[in-house]
Enzyme design. Structure first.
Site: not given
Ligand code: ADP
Length: 541
Positions: A185, A330, A438, A443
Protein backbone atom coordinates in the site's frame (compact mmCIF):
# COMPACT_ATOMS: atom_id res chain seq x y z
CA UNK A 1 -19.59 -35.86 5.27
CA UNK A 2 -17.47 -34.31 2.53
CA UNK A 3 -18.75 -33.61 -0.95
CA UNK A 4 -17.71 -35.90 -3.74
CA UNK A 5 -16.56 -33.35 -6.26
CA UNK A 6 -13.11 -33.08 -7.81
CA UNK A 7 -10.22 -31.42 -6.11
CA UNK A 8 -9.24 -28.70 -8.59
CA UNK A 9 -7.12 -26.11 -6.78
CA UNK A 10 -7.87 -22.50 -7.73
CA UNK A 11 -4.47 -21.67 -9.21
CA UNK A 12 -3.93 -18.46 -11.17
CA UNK A 13 -2.03 -20.12 -14.03
CA UNK A 14 -5.16 -22.13 -14.81
CA UNK A 15 -6.57 -18.81 -16.03
CA UNK A 16 -3.94 -18.40 -18.75
CA UNK A 17 -4.30 -22.10 -19.62
CA UNK A 18 -8.01 -21.57 -20.15
CA UNK A 19 -7.44 -18.41 -22.19
CA UNK A 20 -4.90 -20.20 -24.38
CA UNK A 21 -7.24 -23.14 -25.04
CA UNK A 22 -10.56 -21.34 -25.39
CA UNK A 23 -9.46 -17.91 -26.61
CA UNK A 24 -5.97 -18.63 -27.93
CA UNK A 25 -6.13 -16.35 -30.97
CA UNK A 26 -7.56 -13.37 -29.10
CA UNK A 27 -5.30 -10.36 -29.72
CA UNK A 28 -3.17 -8.86 -26.97
CA UNK A 29 -1.92 -5.54 -28.34
CA UNK A 30 0.67 -3.34 -26.62
CA UNK A 31 2.11 0.08 -27.22
CA UNK A 32 5.62 -1.10 -26.51
CA UNK A 33 8.02 0.87 -24.37
CA UNK A 34 10.40 0.90 -27.37
CA UNK A 35 7.68 2.64 -29.41
CA UNK A 36 5.99 0.41 -32.02
CA UNK A 37 2.69 -1.41 -31.51
CA UNK A 38 3.21 -5.10 -30.71
CA UNK A 39 0.58 -7.80 -31.23
CA UNK A 40 0.41 -11.25 -29.70
CA UNK A 41 -2.35 -13.52 -28.34
CA UNK A 42 -3.21 -15.61 -25.28
CA UNK A 43 -1.75 -18.82 -26.71
CA UNK A 44 1.62 -17.15 -27.25
CA UNK A 45 1.49 -15.37 -23.90
CA UNK A 46 1.03 -18.74 -22.23
CA UNK A 47 3.91 -20.35 -24.14
CA UNK A 48 6.24 -17.49 -23.25
CA UNK A 49 5.04 -17.42 -19.63
CA UNK A 50 6.04 -21.08 -19.47
CA UNK A 51 9.49 -20.08 -20.71
CA UNK A 52 9.68 -17.47 -17.94
CA UNK A 53 8.72 -20.15 -15.42
CA UNK A 54 11.27 -22.60 -16.84
CA UNK A 55 14.01 -19.97 -16.86
CA UNK A 56 13.24 -18.80 -13.30
CA UNK A 57 13.29 -22.40 -12.16
CA UNK A 58 16.70 -22.84 -13.75
CA UNK A 59 17.93 -19.65 -12.02
CA UNK A 60 17.01 -21.25 -8.70
CA UNK A 61 13.85 -19.25 -7.96
CA UNK A 62 11.74 -21.38 -5.69
CA UNK A 63 8.31 -21.68 -4.13
CA UNK A 64 7.68 -18.61 -1.98
CA UNK A 65 10.50 -16.48 -3.45
CA UNK A 66 9.58 -12.91 -4.32
CA UNK A 67 10.33 -11.56 -7.78
CA UNK A 68 9.87 -7.83 -8.36
CA UNK A 69 8.52 -6.12 -11.44
CA UNK A 70 9.06 -2.41 -12.09
CA UNK A 71 7.17 -2.11 -15.32
CA UNK A 72 4.34 -0.67 -17.41
CA UNK A 73 1.38 -2.59 -18.77
CA UNK A 74 2.87 -4.66 -21.59
CA UNK A 75 2.59 -8.21 -22.87
CA UNK A 76 6.01 -9.00 -21.40
CA UNK A 77 4.95 -7.83 -17.96
CA UNK A 78 1.88 -10.06 -18.18
CA UNK A 79 4.04 -13.04 -19.18
CA UNK A 80 6.22 -12.36 -16.15
CA UNK A 81 3.22 -12.43 -13.78
CA UNK A 82 2.07 -15.82 -15.02
CA UNK A 83 5.60 -17.21 -15.29
CA UNK A 84 6.48 -16.18 -11.75
CA UNK A 85 3.30 -17.41 -10.08
CA UNK A 86 3.31 -20.59 -12.19
CA UNK A 87 6.23 -21.97 -10.18
CA UNK A 88 4.82 -20.83 -6.85
CA UNK A 89 7.01 -17.73 -6.66
CA UNK A 90 5.42 -14.36 -5.97
CA UNK A 91 5.08 -11.47 -8.43
CA UNK A 92 5.79 -8.31 -6.51
CA UNK A 93 4.69 -5.22 -8.40
CA UNK A 94 6.66 -2.13 -7.42
CA UNK A 95 5.19 1.27 -8.18
CA UNK A 96 7.82 3.24 -10.14
CA UNK A 97 6.17 6.51 -9.12
CA UNK A 98 7.35 6.06 -5.54
CA UNK A 99 10.45 7.88 -4.34
CA UNK A 100 13.66 5.84 -4.83
CA UNK A 101 14.07 5.49 -1.04
CA UNK A 102 10.56 4.01 -0.81
CA UNK A 103 11.31 1.60 -3.66
CA UNK A 104 14.48 0.45 -1.88
CA UNK A 105 12.61 0.06 1.39
CA UNK A 106 9.86 -2.04 -0.21
CA UNK A 107 12.19 -4.27 -2.24
CA UNK A 108 14.40 -4.90 0.79
CA UNK A 109 11.42 -5.58 3.02
CA UNK A 110 10.00 -8.05 0.49
CA UNK A 111 13.50 -9.52 -0.02
CA UNK A 112 12.95 -9.71 -3.75
CA UNK A 113 15.54 -11.97 -5.43
CA UNK A 114 15.16 -10.80 -9.01
CA UNK A 115 13.69 -7.81 -10.76
CA UNK A 116 12.06 -7.43 -14.17
CA UNK A 117 12.44 -3.83 -15.22
CA UNK A 118 11.35 -1.64 -18.13
CA UNK A 119 13.87 0.46 -20.05
CA UNK A 120 12.21 3.63 -18.72
CA UNK A 121 13.38 2.90 -15.18
CA UNK A 122 17.00 1.89 -15.81
CA UNK A 123 18.56 5.31 -15.08
CA UNK A 124 16.78 5.63 -11.73
CA UNK A 125 17.55 2.03 -10.78
CA UNK A 126 21.23 2.34 -11.68
CA UNK A 127 21.47 5.32 -9.35
CA UNK A 128 19.85 3.41 -6.50
CA UNK A 129 20.91 -0.19 -7.11
CA UNK A 130 23.35 -0.11 -4.19
CA UNK A 131 20.31 0.24 -1.94
CA UNK A 132 18.62 -2.88 -3.35
CA UNK A 133 20.36 -5.43 -1.18
CA UNK A 134 18.62 -8.67 -2.10
CA UNK A 135 18.35 -8.50 -5.90
CA UNK A 136 20.62 -11.07 -7.56
CA UNK A 137 19.75 -10.33 -11.15
CA UNK A 138 17.96 -7.75 -13.30
CA UNK A 139 16.06 -8.79 -16.42
CA UNK A 140 15.44 -5.81 -18.69
CA UNK A 141 12.11 -6.08 -20.49
CA UNK A 142 13.41 -5.59 -24.02
CA UNK A 143 15.28 -7.42 -26.78
CA UNK A 144 19.01 -7.60 -27.54
CA UNK A 145 18.78 -4.81 -30.11
CA UNK A 146 17.37 -2.33 -27.56
CA UNK A 147 19.43 -3.48 -24.59
CA UNK A 148 21.57 -0.60 -23.39
CA UNK A 149 24.84 -0.86 -21.50
CA UNK A 150 24.00 -0.98 -17.84
CA UNK A 151 25.75 -1.30 -14.53
CA UNK A 152 22.91 -3.36 -13.04
CA UNK A 153 23.96 -6.68 -11.55
CA UNK A 154 23.87 -9.65 -13.97
CA UNK A 155 21.62 -7.69 -16.28
CA UNK A 156 20.26 -9.46 -19.33
CA UNK A 157 17.61 -8.61 -21.89
CA UNK A 158 14.34 -10.45 -21.41
CA UNK A 159 14.22 -11.82 -24.95
CA UNK A 160 17.73 -13.29 -24.70
CA UNK A 161 16.94 -14.65 -21.27
CA UNK A 162 13.77 -16.52 -22.28
CA UNK A 163 15.36 -17.65 -25.57
CA UNK A 164 17.38 -20.03 -23.39
CA UNK A 165 14.15 -21.87 -22.52
CA UNK A 166 12.03 -24.01 -24.87
CA UNK A 167 8.67 -23.95 -22.96
CA UNK A 168 8.79 -27.72 -22.56
CA UNK A 169 7.88 -27.26 -18.94
CA UNK A 170 4.87 -27.85 -16.71
CA UNK A 171 3.50 -25.42 -14.16
CA UNK A 172 4.25 -26.50 -10.64
CA UNK A 173 1.33 -27.55 -8.55
CA UNK A 174 0.73 -26.62 -4.95
CA UNK A 175 -2.00 -25.70 -2.53
CA UNK A 176 -4.39 -22.98 -3.70
CA UNK A 177 -3.64 -20.97 -0.57
CA UNK A 178 -0.02 -20.52 -1.72
CA UNK A 179 0.99 -16.88 -2.12
CA UNK A 180 0.87 -15.65 -5.73
CA UNK A 181 1.35 -11.91 -5.68
CA UNK A 182 2.32 -9.00 -3.54
CA UNK A 183 1.62 -5.28 -3.55
CA UNK A 184 2.52 -2.66 -0.96
CA UNK A 185 0.00 0.00 0.00
CA UNK A 186 1.30 3.45 -0.73
CA UNK A 187 1.75 4.25 2.94
CA UNK A 188 0.92 7.95 2.86
CA UNK A 189 1.41 7.64 6.61
CA UNK A 190 4.07 5.38 8.09
CA UNK A 191 5.92 2.69 6.18
CA UNK A 192 4.22 0.86 3.32
CA UNK A 193 2.54 -2.43 4.20
CA UNK A 194 2.82 -5.58 2.11
CA UNK A 195 -0.39 -7.26 1.01
CA UNK A 196 0.09 -10.88 -0.01
CA UNK A 197 -2.48 -12.34 -2.41
CA UNK A 198 -2.97 -16.08 -2.69
CA UNK A 199 -3.80 -18.08 -5.82
CA UNK A 200 -7.21 -18.80 -4.36
CA UNK A 201 -7.95 -15.17 -3.46
CA UNK A 202 -6.89 -13.95 -6.92
CA UNK A 203 -9.00 -16.56 -8.74
CA UNK A 204 -12.10 -15.99 -6.60
CA UNK A 205 -11.61 -12.27 -6.95
CA UNK A 206 -11.36 -12.59 -10.75
CA UNK A 207 -14.72 -14.40 -10.79
CA UNK A 208 -16.25 -11.70 -8.62
CA UNK A 209 -14.77 -8.93 -10.76
CA UNK A 210 -16.17 -10.39 -13.98
CA UNK A 211 -19.79 -10.72 -12.83
CA UNK A 212 -22.42 -8.86 -14.89
CA UNK A 213 -23.09 -6.43 -12.04
CA UNK A 214 -19.39 -5.94 -11.44
CA UNK A 215 -17.29 -5.26 -14.56
CA UNK A 216 -19.39 -7.55 -16.72
CA UNK A 217 -16.58 -8.39 -19.15
CA UNK A 218 -17.30 -10.91 -21.93
CA UNK A 219 -15.21 -12.61 -24.61
CA UNK A 220 -16.62 -10.08 -27.09
CA UNK A 221 -15.12 -7.17 -25.17
CA UNK A 222 -11.91 -5.31 -25.94
CA UNK A 223 -10.37 -4.29 -22.62
CA UNK A 224 -7.89 -1.46 -22.08
CA UNK A 225 -6.50 -1.48 -18.54
CA UNK A 226 -5.21 2.06 -18.06
CA UNK A 227 -4.81 1.22 -14.38
CA UNK A 228 -1.22 -0.05 -14.13
CA UNK A 229 -0.36 -3.63 -13.22
CA UNK A 230 1.54 -2.08 -10.30
CA UNK A 231 -1.52 -0.32 -8.90
CA UNK A 232 -3.49 -2.51 -6.48
CA UNK A 233 -3.23 -5.79 -8.41
CA UNK A 234 -4.39 -4.02 -11.58
CA UNK A 235 -7.97 -4.12 -10.32
CA UNK A 236 -7.97 -7.81 -11.30
CA UNK A 237 -7.74 -7.07 -15.04
CA UNK A 238 -4.64 -9.24 -15.53
CA UNK A 239 -6.78 -12.16 -14.38
CA UNK A 240 -10.38 -11.30 -15.22
CA UNK A 241 -9.63 -10.35 -18.85
CA UNK A 242 -8.01 -13.69 -19.85
CA UNK A 243 -10.52 -15.52 -17.63
CA UNK A 244 -13.38 -14.17 -19.73
CA UNK A 245 -11.42 -14.34 -22.99
CA UNK A 246 -11.74 -10.64 -23.83
CA UNK A 247 -9.12 -9.05 -26.03
CA UNK A 248 -6.50 -6.96 -24.24
CA UNK A 249 -4.99 -3.61 -25.25
CA UNK A 250 -2.03 -2.51 -23.12
CA UNK A 251 -0.96 1.14 -23.07
CA UNK A 252 2.72 0.74 -22.13
CA UNK A 253 4.34 3.91 -20.84
CA UNK A 254 2.03 6.44 -22.48
CA UNK A 255 -1.01 7.28 -20.37
CA UNK A 256 -1.59 10.83 -21.62
CA UNK A 257 -4.93 11.89 -23.17
CA UNK A 258 -3.95 11.72 -26.87
CA UNK A 259 -2.18 8.33 -26.51
CA UNK A 260 -5.10 6.74 -24.65
CA UNK A 261 -7.57 8.17 -27.13
CA UNK A 262 -5.60 6.73 -30.04
CA UNK A 263 -5.78 3.22 -28.54
CA UNK A 264 -9.48 3.50 -27.62
CA UNK A 265 -10.32 4.50 -31.16
CA UNK A 266 -7.96 2.39 -33.24
CA UNK A 267 -8.61 -0.88 -31.40
CA UNK A 268 -12.32 -0.29 -30.82
CA UNK A 269 -11.97 -0.67 -27.07
CA UNK A 270 -15.32 -1.45 -25.38
CA UNK A 271 -14.22 -1.46 -21.74
CA UNK A 272 -11.60 0.51 -19.84
CA UNK A 273 -10.66 1.29 -16.25
CA UNK A 274 -8.52 3.83 -14.43
CA UNK A 275 -8.28 6.67 -11.91
CA UNK A 276 -10.04 10.04 -12.38
CA UNK A 277 -6.83 11.95 -13.26
CA UNK A 278 -6.39 9.87 -16.42
CA UNK A 279 -10.00 10.48 -17.49
CA UNK A 280 -9.67 14.18 -16.82
CA UNK A 281 -6.84 14.23 -19.36
CA UNK A 282 -8.88 12.17 -21.84
CA UNK A 283 -11.91 14.45 -21.53
CA UNK A 284 -9.72 17.51 -22.06
CA UNK A 285 -8.32 15.89 -25.18
CA UNK A 286 -11.79 15.07 -26.50
CA UNK A 287 -12.99 18.60 -25.82
CA UNK A 288 -9.97 20.01 -27.65
CA UNK A 289 -10.14 17.79 -30.71
CA UNK A 290 -13.86 17.06 -30.94
CA UNK A 291 -13.04 13.33 -30.75
CA UNK A 292 -15.84 10.84 -30.06
CA UNK A 293 -15.96 7.45 -28.36
CA UNK A 294 -18.24 5.37 -30.59
CA UNK A 295 -16.96 1.94 -29.48
CA UNK A 296 -16.45 2.44 -25.76
CA UNK A 297 -19.39 1.08 -23.76
CA UNK A 298 -18.25 1.08 -20.14
CA UNK A 299 -15.60 2.81 -18.10
CA UNK A 300 -14.71 1.90 -14.53
CA UNK A 301 -13.60 4.92 -12.51
CA UNK A 302 -12.10 4.31 -9.09
CA UNK A 303 -9.12 4.83 -6.84
CA UNK A 304 -10.59 8.22 -5.91
CA UNK A 305 -14.13 9.49 -6.17
CA UNK A 306 -15.36 10.07 -9.69
CA UNK A 307 -16.49 13.68 -9.85
CA UNK A 308 -20.12 14.18 -10.86
CA UNK A 309 -19.17 16.33 -13.83
CA UNK A 310 -16.90 13.57 -15.14
CA UNK A 311 -19.56 10.88 -14.89
CA UNK A 312 -22.10 13.18 -16.49
CA UNK A 313 -19.82 14.13 -19.40
CA UNK A 314 -18.91 10.56 -20.26
CA UNK A 315 -22.55 9.53 -20.25
CA UNK A 316 -24.26 12.53 -21.82
CA UNK A 317 -21.63 13.76 -24.25
CA UNK A 318 -20.03 10.45 -25.28
CA UNK A 319 -22.61 7.75 -24.55
CA UNK A 320 -20.25 5.82 -22.27
CA UNK A 321 -21.72 4.21 -19.13
CA UNK A 322 -19.66 5.03 -16.04
CA UNK A 323 -19.21 2.39 -13.35
CA UNK A 324 -17.98 4.06 -10.21
CA UNK A 325 -15.93 1.59 -8.18
CA UNK A 326 -14.25 1.48 -4.82
CA UNK A 327 -11.63 -0.81 -3.41
CA UNK A 328 -8.22 -0.97 -1.88
CA UNK A 329 -4.96 -2.92 -2.17
CA UNK A 330 -5.98 -4.97 0.88
CA UNK A 331 -9.12 -6.13 -0.97
CA UNK A 332 -7.40 -7.45 -4.13
CA UNK A 333 -8.73 -4.65 -4.67
CA UNK A 334 -12.43 -4.54 -5.63
CA UNK A 335 -14.93 -3.75 -2.87
CA UNK A 336 -17.96 -2.32 -4.64
CA UNK A 337 -19.17 -1.22 -8.05
CA UNK A 338 -22.02 1.11 -8.87
CA UNK A 339 -24.14 -0.79 -11.33
CA UNK A 340 -27.91 -0.48 -11.19
CA UNK A 341 -30.08 -2.80 -9.17
CA UNK A 342 -33.75 -2.88 -10.26
CA UNK A 343 -34.61 -0.40 -7.49
CA UNK A 344 -32.58 2.27 -9.32
CA UNK A 345 -32.60 1.02 -12.90
CA UNK A 346 -35.34 3.35 -14.13
CA UNK A 347 -33.61 6.52 -12.93
CA UNK A 348 -32.35 9.06 -15.44
CA UNK A 349 -30.65 12.46 -15.41
CA UNK A 350 -29.72 14.03 -12.10
CA UNK A 351 -31.46 11.32 -10.05
CA UNK A 352 -29.33 8.65 -11.72
CA UNK A 353 -26.20 10.75 -11.18
CA UNK A 354 -27.09 11.02 -7.49
CA UNK A 355 -26.84 7.24 -7.26
CA UNK A 356 -23.69 7.13 -9.38
CA UNK A 357 -21.94 9.37 -6.89
CA UNK A 358 -22.12 6.36 -4.59
CA UNK A 359 -19.31 3.81 -4.84
CA UNK A 360 -21.87 1.07 -5.32
CA UNK A 361 -22.71 -2.33 -3.92
CA UNK A 362 -20.36 -5.20 -3.09
CA UNK A 363 -20.36 -8.33 -5.24
CA UNK A 364 -20.77 -11.77 -3.66
CA UNK A 365 -17.58 -12.34 -1.72
CA UNK A 366 -17.42 -8.94 -0.03
CA UNK A 367 -19.38 -8.36 3.16
CA UNK A 368 -19.69 -4.82 4.51
CA UNK A 369 -20.69 -3.05 7.68
CA UNK A 370 -20.46 0.47 9.02
CA UNK A 371 -19.83 1.01 12.70
CA UNK A 372 -19.20 3.80 15.18
CA UNK A 373 -15.83 4.13 16.93
CA UNK A 374 -16.82 1.54 19.53
CA UNK A 375 -17.64 -1.04 16.85
CA UNK A 376 -21.44 -0.75 17.14
CA UNK A 377 -23.16 -1.31 13.76
CA UNK A 378 -24.87 1.77 12.31
CA UNK A 379 -28.10 1.86 10.28
CA UNK A 380 -28.21 1.55 6.49
CA UNK A 381 -30.23 4.73 5.96
CA UNK A 382 -27.99 6.44 3.39
CA UNK A 383 -27.28 9.25 5.88
CA UNK A 384 -25.45 7.91 8.92
CA UNK A 385 -21.64 7.85 8.42
CA UNK A 386 -19.45 5.26 10.06
CA UNK A 387 -16.23 3.33 9.75
CA UNK A 388 -16.45 0.99 6.78
CA UNK A 389 -15.40 -2.59 7.55
CA UNK A 390 -15.17 -5.55 5.18
CA UNK A 391 -14.79 -9.31 5.18
CA UNK A 392 -14.28 -11.86 2.43
CA UNK A 393 -12.01 -14.45 0.79
CA UNK A 394 -10.03 -11.79 -1.11
CA UNK A 395 -9.55 -9.41 1.84
CA UNK A 396 -6.23 -9.31 3.73
CA UNK A 397 -6.08 -10.85 7.18
CA UNK A 398 -2.51 -9.74 7.96
CA UNK A 399 0.30 -7.76 6.40
CA UNK A 400 3.55 -9.34 5.26
CA UNK A 401 6.10 -9.74 8.13
CA UNK A 402 3.81 -7.94 10.53
CA UNK A 403 2.08 -9.60 13.45
CA UNK A 404 -0.39 -6.84 14.23
CA UNK A 405 -4.00 -7.90 14.45
CA UNK A 406 -5.94 -6.10 11.72
CA UNK A 407 -9.37 -7.73 12.03
CA UNK A 408 -12.12 -7.12 14.57
CA UNK A 409 -13.66 -9.96 16.63
CA UNK A 410 -15.99 -10.85 13.76
CA UNK A 411 -13.14 -10.98 11.27
CA UNK A 412 -13.84 -7.64 9.58
CA UNK A 413 -11.03 -5.39 8.34
CA UNK A 414 -11.31 -1.65 9.03
CA UNK A 415 -10.80 0.05 5.64
CA UNK A 416 -9.91 3.44 7.11
CA UNK A 417 -12.74 4.90 5.04
CA UNK A 418 -15.86 6.56 6.35
CA UNK A 419 -19.05 5.71 4.52
CA UNK A 420 -22.84 5.55 4.47
CA UNK A 421 -24.87 2.50 3.38
CA UNK A 422 -28.30 3.03 1.86
CA UNK A 423 -31.33 0.76 2.29
CA UNK A 424 -30.56 -0.97 -1.04
CA UNK A 425 -27.01 -1.82 0.04
CA UNK A 426 -25.21 0.95 -1.86
CA UNK A 427 -22.16 2.31 -0.11
CA UNK A 428 -20.94 5.87 -0.38
CA UNK A 429 -17.54 6.98 0.82
CA UNK A 430 -17.73 10.29 2.59
CA UNK A 431 -14.06 10.43 3.47
CA UNK A 432 -10.94 8.72 4.65
CA UNK A 433 -11.15 8.63 8.42
CA UNK A 434 -8.01 10.79 8.55
CA UNK A 435 -9.41 13.39 6.15
CA UNK A 436 -12.92 13.92 7.41
CA UNK A 437 -13.40 17.47 8.75
CA UNK A 438 -14.59 17.55 12.31
CA UNK A 439 -16.50 20.76 12.81
CA UNK A 440 -18.18 21.33 16.17
CA UNK A 441 -18.47 17.61 16.82
CA UNK A 442 -20.11 16.95 13.42
CA UNK A 443 -18.41 15.50 10.36
CA UNK A 444 -18.08 17.23 7.02
CA UNK A 445 -17.20 15.13 3.99
CA UNK A 446 -14.23 16.56 2.11
CA UNK A 447 -15.07 14.38 -0.91
CA UNK A 448 -18.56 15.83 -1.30
CA UNK A 449 -17.17 19.36 -1.29
CA UNK A 450 -14.44 18.46 -3.79
CA UNK A 451 -16.93 16.83 -6.14
CA UNK A 452 -19.10 19.88 -6.04
CA UNK A 453 -16.24 22.34 -6.58
CA UNK A 454 -14.87 20.53 -9.66
CA UNK A 455 -18.31 20.91 -11.22
CA UNK A 456 -17.50 24.62 -11.64
CA UNK A 457 -16.52 25.16 -15.29
CA UNK A 458 -13.32 27.03 -14.42
CA UNK A 459 -12.02 24.53 -11.87
CA UNK A 460 -9.50 21.87 -12.93
CA UNK A 461 -8.95 20.23 -9.56
CA UNK A 462 -10.11 20.77 -5.98
CA UNK A 463 -9.07 19.52 -2.56
CA UNK A 464 -10.66 20.23 0.79
CA UNK A 465 -8.81 20.03 4.09
CA UNK A 466 -9.76 20.87 7.64
CA UNK A 467 -7.87 23.80 9.16
CA UNK A 468 -7.89 24.81 12.79
CA UNK A 469 -10.67 27.02 14.00
CA UNK A 470 -10.92 28.53 17.49
CA UNK A 471 -14.62 27.84 17.90
CA UNK A 472 -15.39 24.83 15.69
CA UNK A 473 -12.09 22.87 16.02
CA UNK A 474 -11.83 22.54 12.27
CA UNK A 475 -13.40 24.21 9.28
CA UNK A 476 -13.08 23.35 5.60
CA UNK A 477 -10.61 25.16 3.38
CA UNK A 478 -11.15 24.67 -0.34
CA UNK A 479 -7.92 24.52 -2.34
CA UNK A 480 -8.34 25.01 -6.07
CA UNK A 481 -6.33 24.68 -9.26
CA UNK A 482 -8.01 26.63 -12.05
CA UNK A 483 -8.11 25.42 -15.64
CA UNK A 484 -5.44 26.90 -17.88
CA UNK A 485 -5.80 30.67 -18.46
CA UNK A 486 -8.89 30.93 -16.25
CA UNK A 487 -9.47 33.49 -13.55
CA UNK A 488 -12.01 33.18 -10.75
CA UNK A 489 -12.73 34.81 -7.40
CA UNK A 490 -13.46 33.14 -4.11
CA UNK A 491 -16.99 34.56 -4.10
CA UNK A 492 -17.70 33.20 -7.56
CA UNK A 493 -16.71 29.68 -6.49
CA UNK A 494 -18.62 29.83 -3.21
CA UNK A 495 -21.72 31.23 -4.94
CA UNK A 496 -21.64 28.19 -7.24
CA UNK A 497 -21.67 25.87 -4.23
CA UNK A 498 -24.34 27.78 -2.32
CA UNK A 499 -27.64 25.95 -1.96
CA UNK A 500 -26.17 22.63 -3.09
CA UNK A 501 -24.92 21.66 0.37
CA UNK A 502 -25.88 22.32 3.97
CA UNK A 503 -24.97 25.88 4.98
CA UNK A 504 -22.57 24.76 7.70
CA UNK A 505 -20.64 22.65 5.18
CA UNK A 506 -19.68 25.73 3.12
CA UNK A 507 -15.88 26.17 3.02
CA UNK A 508 -14.72 29.09 5.14
CA UNK A 509 -12.18 30.11 2.53
CA UNK A 510 -10.80 29.32 -0.91
CA UNK A 511 -7.08 29.15 -1.71
CA UNK A 512 -5.97 29.18 -5.35
CA UNK A 513 -2.80 27.21 -6.05
CA UNK A 514 -0.77 26.25 -9.13
CA UNK A 515 -0.73 22.57 -8.32
CA UNK A 516 -2.14 20.04 -5.86
CA UNK A 517 0.28 17.33 -4.66
CA UNK A 518 -0.52 13.70 -5.54
CA UNK A 519 0.47 10.29 -4.24
CA UNK A 520 2.14 7.70 -6.45
CA UNK A 521 -1.30 6.35 -7.37
CA UNK A 522 -2.76 9.72 -8.32
CA UNK A 523 -4.62 10.50 -5.11
CA UNK A 524 -4.56 13.94 -3.56
CA UNK A 525 -1.79 13.97 -0.97
CA UNK A 526 -3.74 15.49 1.89
CA UNK A 527 -0.93 15.09 4.43
CA UNK A 528 1.25 17.42 2.37
CA UNK A 529 -1.58 19.89 1.79
CA UNK A 530 -2.34 19.98 5.51
CA UNK A 531 1.34 20.60 6.20
CA UNK A 532 1.42 23.40 3.64
CA UNK A 533 -1.63 25.09 5.15
CA UNK A 534 -0.97 24.33 8.81
CA UNK A 535 -0.53 27.98 9.77
CA UNK A 536 -3.38 29.15 7.58
CA UNK A 537 -5.66 31.67 9.24
CA UNK A 538 -9.27 31.49 8.16
CA UNK A 539 -11.00 34.84 7.66
CA UNK A 540 -12.84 35.83 10.82
CA UNK A 541 -16.61 36.13 10.39
P1 ADP B 1 -3.13 3.48 -3.08
O1 ADP B 1 -3.08 4.64 -2.14
O2 ADP B 1 -1.90 2.74 -3.31
O3 ADP B 1 -3.94 3.79 -4.32
P2 ADP B 1 -5.32 1.84 -2.48
O4 ADP B 1 -5.62 1.63 -3.91
O5 ADP B 1 -5.32 0.66 -1.62
O6 ADP B 1 -3.95 2.44 -2.27
O7 ADP B 1 -6.24 2.96 -1.92
C1 ADP B 1 -7.47 2.63 -1.38
C2 ADP B 1 -8.21 3.84 -0.93
O8 ADP B 1 -8.52 4.68 -2.04
C3 ADP B 1 -9.54 3.52 -0.33
O9 ADP B 1 -9.41 3.12 1.00
C4 ADP B 1 -10.27 4.83 -0.50
O10 ADP B 1 -9.94 5.76 0.51
C5 ADP B 1 -9.74 5.36 -1.80
N1 ADP B 1 -10.69 5.08 -2.88
C6 ADP B 1 -10.65 4.08 -3.76
N2 ADP B 1 -11.67 4.16 -4.63
C7 ADP B 1 -12.40 5.24 -4.28
C8 ADP B 1 -13.59 5.86 -4.78
N3 ADP B 1 -14.24 5.40 -5.84
N4 ADP B 1 -14.02 6.95 -4.14
C9 ADP B 1 -13.38 7.44 -3.08
N5 ADP B 1 -12.26 6.92 -2.57
C10 ADP B 1 -11.77 5.83 -3.16
Amino acid sequence: MLGLMQDWPLLCHRIIDHAAIQHGERPVVTRSVEGPIHTTNYAQIRTRALKVAQRLDRDGIKLGDRVATLAWNTWRHLECWYGILGIGAIYHTVNPRLFPEQICWIVNHAEDRMMFVDLTFLPILEKNAHGLKTIERYVVLTDAAHMPKTTLKNAVSYEEWIAEADSDFAWKSFDENTAAGMCYTSGTTGNPKGVLYSHRSNVLHAFMASLPDAKGIAARDVVLPVVPLFHANCWSLAFSTPLTGASLILPGARLDGPSIYELLDKYKVTFTAGVPTVWLALLQELEKTGGKLPYLKRIVIGGSASPRAMTQKFQDNYGVEVIHAWGMTEMSPLGSLCTMKPEYAALTGEAKLDIQMKQGHPPFGVEMKITDDSGKPLPWDGKTFGRLKVRGPAVARRYFKDDSEILDKEGFFDTGDVATMDPHGYMQITDRSKDVIKSGGEWISSIDLENLAVGHPKVAEAAVIGVQHPKWDERPLLVIVLKKDQKASKDEILAFMQGKIAKWWMPDDVAFVEEIPHTATGKILKTELRERFKDYRLPVQ
